[in-house]
Design a protein around this motif. Structure first.
Motif, PDB file in Angstrom:
ATOM      1  N   ARG A  50      45.601  36.899  29.133  1.00  0.00           N
ATOM      2  CA  ARG A  50      45.132  38.041  29.920  1.00  0.00           C
ATOM      3  C   ARG A  50      45.216  39.334  29.101  1.00  0.00           C
ATOM      4  O   ARG A  50      45.392  40.418  29.650  1.00  0.00           O
ATOM      5  N   TYR A  70      42.471  42.116  38.456  1.00  0.00           N
ATOM      6  CA  TYR A  70      41.630  42.596  37.353  1.00  0.00           C
ATOM      7  C   TYR A  70      40.852  43.855  37.738  1.00  0.00           C
ATOM      8  O   TYR A  70      40.305  44.554  36.864  1.00  0.00           O
ATOM      9  N   GLN A  85      39.308  38.193  28.975  1.00  0.00           N
ATOM     10  CA  GLN A  85      40.333  37.224  29.373  1.00  0.00           C
ATOM     11  C   GLN A  85      40.852  37.527  30.778  1.00  0.00           C
ATOM     12  O   GLN A  85      41.119  36.598  31.560  1.00  0.00           O
ATOM     13  N   GLN A  86      40.984  38.792  31.103  1.00  0.00           N
ATOM     14  CA  GLN A  86      41.444  39.143  32.450  1.00  0.00           C
ATOM     15  C   GLN A  86      40.436  38.717  33.511  1.00  0.00           C
ATOM     16  O   GLN A  86      40.820  38.207  34.579  1.00  0.00           O
TER      17      GLN A  86
END
Length: 673
Positions: A412, A451, A417-418
């Protein structure tokens, strides 16, 4: 989106009839240089064996259509995957005694179709290859008498060769154990082979000479003699490989084996029939041919297989174990397409995916894979998607437990990626809710929303680095391309930005050539217009991508000074845009969906965006006597007016999976513009 006329390479036309779907398939498509990273190898539906030529120069799948030099024929390869590819196991060659270097190919003689490949080389030696699920049959026919040398090289590989050990070296039962790195060398797989060499159908009874690890068999031949190599593959042991060889190939002649594989392809491809020109149907079936190559069925005839922790297991009667995953690439398109067109097989695929979680699933490959693989991110989303589409024959609670555990290890760090971790967490929350696990559902729904502050800061108004590939650590994309990635949270994104502003930003994305059709992160974006009630722009974009050369400004590592301009999908060796891998059916599944006029916008939610189908009519056999007909009433390039199912107008340009499965007719009506 700008598009310009650009010349294409001439279409490669197999020297076979075109009366069936299998005969329309052209495996040369996507085999030139970096335009797809594909191979013309002989393969059966969802088969382990991809028996095909290895050329010099080569691409990631061992072959380049422009090459004129031949190394030999190997038995495995990844399907349009990245890095340096994967596979290349057990290279077989046959040359005149004394021949050195690579052989000269007679490119005019080279032909291929679904399940078969043929080429002449050197002084006219004819090589024919065909394959079953786990078996490969190579036949070499020599034009004149003399001595030839058959060589089997166990060290050949497209990734790292870790070990290659011969267990038996007699020509009547050659056995080997091979260990190689998976794609990108992120893990390794172990494979066992068992081969038998015959001369004119009779056992050779020869002993090999050794050239290092390469076995060599000098063979005295007459004009017209045929040397055959029959090989079985197993994930378990050499006895399993011999069983595969003897059960799947046995002593059947080459024509019989090839005809059986052609029939198998016709069975799976024939589940969809559609109207169109020969070239349109050929590109459709060629795309579906690639979709139906992964994942692969790995059971030996007795049901044994290796799991990804190295243990040996046996499938229950009537079940099949699948392996060879590239889920980051194809969970958005190929897996949902299988759930629609290959429901029975998808039940086995779902069980295989769920069992990955039981044994502890990394995001890439393990060190004990049963077969070459790439990566397994988003397996939980694929499972949620299949379960919500009625494919329920797997242990969903065990999968949920694995998904919960998996979340703690998700990367993350970077913005993309998050978002991707949030999608996984959303999938976990959704599956938990479906199973009545309210506590887990609430916890992971909150985690999935975490996110959002980052999205507002980074993606809501991309800054000066918004069009920079790999900015802020992104994987193979830009901020603009990843901006639209949270499709699972589309309503929130639209509410945050405002519907009209959101549509305006979508228009800017395409008008400014920020879209990238050569990689997966933003391939869903053309369909967002229809999802938001603006179906014409989706129809126009999809038609352009399917039929016109367009500008492709991006590579995986940067932006081109001058965009590559060409077709995204074409019936030619240059079958994709420059640098566009098929990615284990990820891109060809997009093409199939677009041709049908459907798209699974949110993997994990059982509905499709509807647009104008490319084919005037397509018929899908759903099984159990049910048929889905998709038809276009009006011109392909006309103004989209209406979509209805059995006469009932659709709401919001979307249709539920369950509605399609009941059978009936989906009609999209257009009028001349």
């Amino acid at each position: 989106m700008r598009y310009l006329a650009v010349p294409l390479l001439l279409i490669s036309t197999p020297a076979f009839a075109d009366s069936t779907p299998a005969d329309l398939v052209d495996p040369f498509v996507g085999t030139l240089a970096d335009y797809g990273q594909l191979s013309p190898a002989a393969v059966a539906p969802f088969g382990m064996v991809q028996l095909g030529p290895d050329t010099d120069p080569t691409n990631h799948a061992g072959y380049d259509h422009a090459a004129t030099r031949l190394r030999g024929f190997s038995h495995t390869r990844g399907v349009g995957v990245g890095c340096g590819g994967g596979g290349g196991d057990l290279l077989v060659s046959l040359r005149r005694a004394g021949a050195t270097g690579t052989a000269t190919m007679d490119k005019r003689s080279e032909t291929t179709q679904a399940g078969r490949y043929s080429v002449r080389y050197d002084d006219g030696i004819l090589a024919d290859a065909t394959a079953t699920r786990g078996g490969g049959l190579l036949r070499f026919t020599v034009p004149r008498a003399g001595t030839v040398v058959l060589r089997l090289d166990p060290r050949h590989a497209y990734a790292k060769r870790i070990a290659a050990d011969w267990r038996e070296t007699g020509s009547d039962d050659l056995r080997a154990e091979l260990v190689a790195g998976t794609v990108c060398d992120q893990g390794q797989y172990r494979l066992f082979t068992a081969s038998r060499v015959t001369l004119n159908g009779r056992p050779l009874h020869g002993e090999a000479t050794r050239e290092g690890d390469v076995l060599a068999f000098p063979i005295a031949v007459r004009a017209g003699d045929a040397v055959e190599v029959r090989t079985g593959l197993s994930t378990v042991d050499t006895a399993g490989a011999a069983m595969v060889r003897d059960r799947e190939l046995g002593t059947r002649d080459f024509a019989s084996v090839a005809a059986g594989t052609r029939a198998a392809w016709n069975r799976v491809l024939g589940g969809v029939t559609l109207t169109g020109t020969r070239n349109e149907r050929a590109l459709f079936y060629t795309s579906l041919f690639r979709v139906y190559q992964t994942p692969v069925a790995i059971d030996d005839p007795d049901g044994r297989h290796r799991e990804n922790d190295g243990s040996i297991a046996r499938s229950a009667p009537g079940e099949t174990r699948y392996a060879s995953w590239s889920l980051w690439d194809n969970y958005r398109t190929q897996m949902p397409l299988l759930a629609l067109l290959q429901r029975g097989r998808s039940a086995d695929i779902a069980r295989s995916l769920a069992d990955l979680y039981v044994r502890g699933k990394p995001q890439w490959a393990t060190m004990h894979e049963p077969f070459l693989t790439v990566r397994t991110e988003h397996a939980g989303i694929a499972l949620l998607d299949m379960r919500r589409k009625g494919i329920t024959g797997f242990d969903a609670r065990a999968a949920l437990a694995g998904m919960v555990k998996d979340s703690a290890g998700l990367e993350r760090k970077t913005p993309d990626q998050q978002i991707e971790a949030a999608y996984d967490d959303w999938g976990t929350a959704q599956l938990a809710a479906d199973l009545g696990d309210t506590r887990t559902a609430q916890a992971f729904a909150a985690r999935a929303r975490a996110y959002r502050p980052m999205w507002r800061e980074v993606f809501q108004s991309p800054g000066a680095d918004g069009d920079t590939v790999k900015a802020r650590g992104l994987y193979q994309g830009t901020l603009w391309q990843y901006r639209w990635a949270p499709v699972f949270d589309l309503d929130w994104m639209v509410e945050t930005v405002g519907r009209e502003a959101f549509l305006g930003e979508l228009r800017h994305f395409f008008d400014a050539d920020l879209f990238n059709m050569t990689n997966e992160p933003d391939i869903h974006v053309p369909w967002l217009f229809a999802a938001l009630g603006a179906p014409q722009r989706t129809a126009d974009l999809v038609r352009t991508i399917l039929t016109q050369p367009i500008a492709h400004p991006y590579t995986n590592s940067g932006k081109r000074a001058v965009p590559f301009v060409g077709r995204s999908f074409a019936l030619a060796p240059q079958g994709f845009a420059d640098g566009m891998d098929d990615d284990a059916g990820g891109m060809t599944a997009w093409y199939v969906f677009a041709t049908l006029g459907l798209y699974p916008l949110v993997t994990g939610e059982p509905w499709y965006v509807v647009t104008v189908p490319a084919a005037a009519q397509a018929r899908i056999d759903l099984g159990n006597g049910r048929t889905l007909v998709i038809r276009r009433a009006g011109p392909r390039g006309g103004r989209i007016v209406r979509a209805d199912f059995d006469g009932r107008a659709l709401s919001g340009w979307r249709i539920d999976h369950a509605t399609l499965l009941r059978g009936g007719t989906l009609t999209v009506t257009t009028r001349g513009s």
